[in-house]
Design an enzyme around this catalytic site. Structure first.
Site, short mmCIF file in Angstrom:
data_model
loop_
_atom_site.label_atom_id
_atom_site.label_comp_id
_atom_site.label_asym_id
_atom_site.label_seq_id
_atom_site.Cartn_x
_atom_site.Cartn_y
_atom_site.Cartn_z
N SER A 103 0.85 -1.19 0.00
CA SER A 103 0.00 0.00 0.00
C SER A 103 0.88 1.23 0.00
O SER A 103 2.03 1.21 0.47
CB SER A 103 -0.89 0.02 1.25
N TYR A 129 -0.85 -0.69 10.74
CA TYR A 129 -1.14 -0.99 9.34
C TYR A 129 0.03 -0.58 8.45
O TYR A 129 0.47 -1.35 7.59
CB TYR A 129 -2.41 -0.26 8.89
#
Length: 257
Positions: A103, A129
């Site tokens: 990501s 994350y």
């Protein structure tokens, strides 16, 4: 599995390809990963493409079946073990490709080797994350180094923001303001699942990417990742720590030379 089976049926119907099957895999369970890998190795003579796509995003401070922080455990450790267990088959099937979905958030990540599982610090869902997605890029870099000369390539990918349930824990829809004011704008900016899957497909089959390995792609374009994602020492340390955590050395599974 019901949703997975339904998707498999849809693909079989639309493509008239009956060699499409659904298999259970829980990336929050090392036992499930080993069982899945053993089944694939037994059933499939070849594996030409492995796309590590699953993810958990900004969930509460949950832990996996084996006690790992959920985002680090699923997004990185689960795929790390799965990939290593399938490496012998991927090598025997060469040319083969591995695609690891990371990501753009990896840019804000940092590997805290003193507390990878957030046992000492106050839990930060966003930081956890970002760390997990940085780990994916570092894993890609080190795996690519280890796979040189095998005919197996591996690249990391930011596919873009997709209109899926990945953001269920972000609070986007928990308030009336978010739902009614920001919601419509959000849905205009994000990609459909079909569009978001195209970069993964591109990395998996594009002829011009033959032999390309160890790179980071933002959509269809190769881009430099965050500086920490290119640190070879950090990548090697993460590999060693990940192997220790999942018991790779003791598993009898594939271990790259």
């Amino acid at each position: 599995m019901e949703k997975c089976e339904a998707a498999a049926r849809d693909i079989r119907r639309e493509t008239l390809n009956h060699h499409v099957s659904a298999r259970h895999l829980d990336l929050a369970s090392l036992k499930s990963i080993r069982e899945f890998a053993a089944k694939i190795t037994e059933e499939k003579e070849r594996v030409h493409i492995l796309i590590n796509n699953a993810a958990v995003m900004r969930c509460p401070h949950w832990t996996t079946e084996d006690g790992f922080e959920m985002q680090f455990g699923v997004n990185h450790l689960g795929h790390f073990l799965l990939t290593n267990l399938l490496l012998d088959t991927l090598k025997a099937s060469a040319p083969s490709r591995i695609v690891n979905l990371s990501s753009l958030a990896h840019i804000a990540g940092h590997m805290d080797f003193d507390d990878l599982n957030w046992e000492k610090r106050t839990y930060d869902t966003k930081a956890a994350y970002c760390q997990s997605k940085l780990a994916v890029v570092l894993f890609t870099k080190e795996l690519s180094r280890r796979l040189q000369g095998t005919g197996v390539t591996v690249n990391a990918l930011h596919p873009g923001v997709a209109r899926t349930e990945l953001g269920r824990h972000t609070g986007m829809h928990s308030s009336a303001f978010s739902s009614f004011t920001l919601g419509p704008i959000f849905w205009l900016l994000v990609k459909s699942p079909q569009l978001a899957a195209q970069p993964s497909t591109y990395l998996a089959v594009a002829e011009e990417l033959e032999g390309v390995s160890g790179k980071y792609f933002d959509g269809f374009k190769e881009k430099p990742p965050a500086p920490e994602a290119e640190d070879e020492e950090v990548a090697q340390r993460l590999w060693a720590e990940s192997a220790r955590l999942v018991g790779l050395e003791l598993s009898g599974g594939s271990s790259p030379q």
